[in-house]
Design a protein around this motif. Structure first.
Motif, short mmCIF file in Angstrom:
data_model
loop_
_atom_site.label_atom_id
_atom_site.label_comp_id
_atom_site.label_asym_id
_atom_site.label_seq_id
_atom_site.Cartn_x
_atom_site.Cartn_y
_atom_site.Cartn_z
N VAL A 165 -2.50 -2.18 3.26
CA VAL A 165 -3.74 -1.66 2.68
C VAL A 165 -4.43 -2.79 1.95
CG1 VAL A 165 -4.74 0.00 1.06
CG2 VAL A 165 -2.78 0.66 2.47
N SER A 166 -5.71 -2.97 2.25
CA SER A 166 -6.47 -4.09 1.69
C SER A 166 -7.71 -3.58 0.98
CB SER A 166 -6.86 -5.05 2.83
OG SER A 166 -7.46 -6.22 2.32
N ALA A 167 -8.32 -4.45 0.19
CA ALA A 167 -9.47 -4.07 -0.64
C ALA A 167 -10.78 -4.32 0.09
CB ALA A 167 -9.44 -4.83 -1.96
N GLY A 168 -11.01 -3.59 1.17
CA GLY A 168 -12.26 -3.72 1.90
C GLY A 168 -12.15 -4.67 3.08
N GLY A 169 -13.05 -4.49 4.04
CA GLY A 169 -13.00 -5.28 5.26
C GLY A 169 -13.22 -6.75 5.05
N GLN A 170 -14.12 -7.11 4.12
CA GLN A 170 -14.38 -8.52 3.86
C GLN A 170 -13.14 -9.23 3.35
OE1 GLN A 170 -17.16 -9.87 4.75
NE2 GLN A 170 -17.45 -11.76 3.63
N THR A 171 -12.41 -8.58 2.45
CA THR A 171 -11.17 -9.15 1.94
C THR A 171 -10.13 -9.27 3.05
OG1 THR A 171 -11.56 -8.26 -0.27
CG2 THR A 171 -9.29 -8.79 0.29
N SER A 212 -18.74 1.14 -2.73
CA SER A 212 -17.73 0.99 -3.78
C SER A 212 -16.37 1.56 -3.38
CB SER A 212 -18.21 1.68 -5.07
OG SER A 212 -19.28 0.97 -5.64
N PHE A 213 -16.29 2.21 -2.22
CA PHE A 213 -15.02 2.78 -1.77
C PHE A 213 -14.33 1.75 -0.88
CE2 PHE A 213 -12.14 6.00 -0.07
CZ PHE A 213 -11.99 6.83 -1.16
N ARG A 214 -13.81 0.72 -1.52
CA ARG A 214 -13.33 -0.45 -0.78
C ARG A 214 -11.83 -0.32 -0.49
NH1 ARG A 214 -17.26 -3.22 0.07
NH2 ARG A 214 -16.05 -4.87 1.06
N VAL A 215 -11.57 0.41 0.58
CA VAL A 215 -10.19 0.60 1.06
C VAL A 215 -10.18 0.30 2.55
CG1 VAL A 215 -8.28 2.21 1.36
CG2 VAL A 215 -9.73 2.36 -0.68
N SER A 216 -9.30 -0.60 2.97
CA SER A 216 -9.24 -0.98 4.38
C SER A 216 -7.79 -1.21 4.77
CB SER A 216 -10.06 -2.26 4.63
OG SER A 216 -9.48 -3.36 3.95
N ALA A 217 -7.61 -1.56 6.04
CA ALA A 217 -6.26 -1.80 6.55
C ALA A 217 -6.23 -3.09 7.37
CB ALA A 217 -5.81 -0.64 7.43
N LEU A 218 -5.15 -3.82 7.21
CA LEU A 218 -4.80 -4.95 8.07
C LEU A 218 -3.57 -4.54 8.86
CD1 LEU A 218 -4.95 -8.27 5.98
CD2 LEU A 218 -5.83 -7.98 8.30
N GLY A 259 0.82 -1.20 0.00
CA GLY A 259 0.00 0.00 0.00
C GLY A 259 0.85 1.25 0.00
N LEU A 260 0.25 2.38 -0.34
CA LEU A 260 0.98 3.64 -0.34
C LEU A 260 1.46 3.97 1.07
CD1 LEU A 260 -1.30 5.83 -2.65
CD2 LEU A 260 0.77 4.56 -3.26
N PRO A 261 2.71 4.39 1.23
CA PRO A 261 3.23 4.67 2.57
C PRO A 261 2.40 5.71 3.33
CG PRO A 261 5.02 4.60 0.98
CD PRO A 261 3.76 4.52 0.19
N GLU A 262 1.94 6.76 2.62
CA GLU A 262 1.18 7.81 3.30
C GLU A 262 -0.16 7.27 3.81
OE1 GLU A 262 3.32 9.65 -0.31
OE2 GLU A 262 2.22 7.81 0.19
N LEU A 263 -0.79 6.37 3.05
CA LEU A 263 -2.06 5.81 3.48
C LEU A 263 -1.86 4.84 4.64
CD1 LEU A 263 -5.08 5.80 3.00
CD2 LEU A 263 -4.76 4.01 1.27
#
Length: 498
Positions: free
Chosen positions: A178-184, A324-330, A155-159
Motif C-alpha cells: 500500500v502506497s501513498a498515491g500513484g505519484q509516490t 486528498s484520498f491518496r491511497v494506492s498499490a504497488l 499496508g493493512l492485510p485486508e486492503l
C-alpha cells in the motif's frame, strides 16, 4: 452559496472589521456571528480558523476569539545567494541533470483564478467526488479499535487483499504494497528499477509527472511513439535494442494524454519484448475506475497476465475519489518486491492507518459501486457534450481519438500548412493556451507531454474538473473567442493567407 466561497467572504468581512477592536480585544461570539451573517456554525469556525492561520486572531478554548497583538518586527532577511553555487556544484558530475521541473505537474494541480473555467484539472470536480461516502467511511474508520496505531509497513492485510483481487490473475496480497498515491508509487518504482544515468523507455506522449520523476532521479527518458492502439511493439523492441534500457513505463488503459487502450494483440507482445530484453514494465493503471458508461468490458491489467514478474503494477483510488484520498498499490513478483518495500519504508515509513482504514470502509460499502456507476454515466455525458461542442464551434481542432474512459481529450492544433492553420504554426500552442487563459479558460499545453521534440502542437482538455454541461458549453464558447484572437494576431503580424 457554496460553502468555500462563504468561508472566504466571511473571513474577508471579519478581516476588514478587526480595526474596531483593540489588540487583545474580544470578537463577537460564534453564535452572534452565525445570527448576524446568516451562515452555518461550520462556516464561522472555518473563517475564524483562516484568520488564526494568518496571525490576525487568537482563540482561547472556552473564552472565545480575540484580535491578535501586533507581531514583533520581522528579522532582517538573510543572504541565500550562496545556495546557487552549492546546488549547481552538487549536480556537476551527474550524467543526467537531476534538477526538478514541476511545471508539467503544477499546471493540473494549481487552482485557476476565480472565473476561469478549469479545462486543465486532473481530478474530479467536487460535485463528482463521493464526499458523503468518504466522510462516512472516515467516521467509521475512526471508531475502529487500533485505528490510530501503527500499521504494518506493507499496508493493512485486508486492503492489500482488496487491491490484489482488483488486479486479478494470480496476484496475491503478499505481492502488494500500500502506497501513498500513484505519484509516490511511480517514484518508488523508478528508484528501485534504474540507477541514475540509465535510460528509461516512456510512451510518447506521456504523463508529465512521470517524466519529472524520471529526470529528478537522474534517468534519461527515451520516447516510444503511441498510436490509437497504444505503444507500437516494433518501435519498443527497437528502443530496447538501441538503448539497453531495463525499464519501460506505460499506461495501457486510457493513456494520458491520448486516451488510447493497448490493443489485445499488442499486450502479449509488449510483455514478450520486455522479457527478452531482461526489462521491467511499470504499468500505471491510473484510471481503471473512470471507465465511461459505454466502455464495455475492460482488459485486465498487464500484471494479471504476467507470471514471470515482468510487470510492476501501480493502481490508485485517488482519481476516482478525491485528490486528498491518496491511497494506492504497488504490486510486483519476485526479488524486486523487497527492493520496492525497502525504498518505500525509507521514504515514507507507511501510509497513515486512518486513511487505510477509511479506504477499506469506502470500497466495502454499498456507496462505492453506486459512485462508480454514477461517474461512469456522468463522464460519458461530459465527453459527448464537449466533443459535440468542439465539432460545432472549433472544427479547426482535430480530435484523433475519442476515449471511452478517463477524463480528458487530446486535441491537435493545425500545424501551419496554410489557410487558417497558418496561425497555429511555430509557437501556436503557446499562443492558443495564452489566448484561452485571457478568454477565461485554463488549458494544458501539449509540449510537457513529450520527452523530445513534439511532432505537432497539441493541447489537453479535461472535462472532469468543471461543474457540468453548462460550464463546458461556456468554456468551448470562450475557446472560440481565443481561437479568433490567435487568428486576428496572425493577421496583424502579416499572415495574409486566411
Amino acid at each position: 452559496m457554496h460553502e468555500r466561497s462563504s468561508v472566504g467572504e466571511l473571513a474577508e468581512q471579519l478581516r476588514r472589521e478587526l480595526d474596531r477592536y483593540s489588540p487583545g480585544g474580544k470578537l463577537p461570539s460564534s453564535r452572534a456571528l452565525v445570527e448576524r451573517f446568516r451562515v452555518s456554525p461550520v462556516t464561522v469556525s472555518r473563517a475564524l480558523a483562516q484568520l488564526v492561520a494568518e496571525g490576525l486572531v487568537v482563540t482561547r478554548p472556552g473564552a472565545g476569539a480575540f484580535r491578535a497583538r501586533p507581531r514583533t518586527a520581522p528579522a532582517p532577511a538573510g543572504d541565500t545567494s550562496w545556495q546557487e553555487v552549492a546546488l549547481s556544484a552538487d549536480g556537476a558530475a551527474d550524467l543526467v541533470p537531476r534538477s526538478v521541473d514541476a511545471s508539467g505537474v503544477t499546471v493540473s494541480l494549481a487552482a485557476p483564478p476565480p472565473g476561469v473555467i478549469e479545462f486543465n484539472g486532473g481530478y474530479l470536480h467536487p460535485s463528482l467526488q463521493p464526499e458523503r461516502a468518504m466522510s462516512a467511511a472516515l467516521a467509521r474508520a475512526g471508531r475502529r479499535p487500533g485505528t490510530w496505531g501503527r500499521p504494518p509497513m506493507e499496508g493493512l492485510p485486508e486492503l492489500r487483499e482488496w487491491f490484489a483481487r482488483s488486479i486479478g490473475g494470480a496476484v496475491t496480497a503478499a505481492e502488494v504494497l500500500v502506497s501513498a498515491g500513484g505519484q509516490t508509487a511511480l517514484t518508488t518504482a523508478l528508484r528501485a528499477l534504474a540507477p541514475p544515468g540509465a535510460p528509461v523507455l516512456v510512451e510518447s506522449p506521456t504523463y508529465p509527472g512521470m517524466l519529472a520523476i524520471a529526470r529528478s532521479a537522474g534517468l534519461r527518458p527515451v520516447p516510444v511513439p503511441v498510436d490509437a492502439d497504444g505503444v507500437k511493439p516494433e518501435l519498443l523492441a527497437d528502443a530496447f535494442r538501441a538503448t539497453g534500457a531495463r525499464v519501460f513505463v506505460c499506461q495501457p488503459l486510457f493513456q494520458n494524454p491520448t486516451g488510447a487502450v493497448l490493443a489485445p494483440a499488442r499486450r502479449g507482445e509488449v510483455l514478450r519484448i520486455a522479457r527478452e530484453a531482461g526489462a521491467f514494465v511499470v504499468e500505471d493503471d491510473f484510471v481503471r475506475r473512470l471507465a465511461h458508461e459505454d466502455a464495455g468490458p475492460l482488459p485486465r491489467p498487464l500484471a494479471a497476465d504476467d507470471p514471470d514478474g515482468v510487470v510492476v503494477h501501480v493502481g490508485s483510488l485517488t482519481k476516482a475519489t478525491s485528490p486528498s484520498f491518496r491511497v494506492s498499490a504497488l504490486a510486483a513478483r519476485g526479488p524486486v518486491l523487497e527492493r520496492l518495500r525497502a525504498i518505500q519504508v525509507v521514504d515514507t515509513f507507511f501510509v497513515p492507518r486512518p486513511l487505510q482504514e477509511a479506504a477499506l470502509e469506502l470500497v466495502g460499502s454499498p456507496a462505492w459501486p453506486r459512485h462508480l456507476r454514477a461517474i461512469a454515466a456522468e463522464l460519458k455525458t461530459r465527453r459527448d457534450t464537449v466533443t459535440s461542442a468542439l465539432a460545432l464551434h472549433l472544427p479547426e481542432l482535430s480530435l484523433p481519438h475519442v476515449p471511452s474512459g478517463g477524463y480528458h481529450l487530446w486535441l491537435r492544433l493545425p500545424d501551419g500548412t496554410g489557410g487558417t492553420s497558418q496561425a497555429f504554426g511555430s509557437g501556436g500552442e503557446s499562443a492558443f493556451t495564452a489566448a484561452a487563459l485571457r478568454a477565461g479558460v485554463a488549458l494544458t499545453p501539449g509540449r510537457p507531454y513529450f520527452s523530445a521534440e513534439p511532432p505537432a502542437p497539441y493541447v489537453r482538455l479535461s472535462f472532469a474538473a468543471v461543474a457540468g454541461a453548462e460550464e463546458i458549453a461556456e468554456g468551448v464558447r470562450r475557446l472560440r473567442v481565443a481561437c479568433d484572437d490567435v487568428l486576428a494576431q496572425s493577421v496583424r503580424h502579416g499572415v495574409r493567407d486566411l
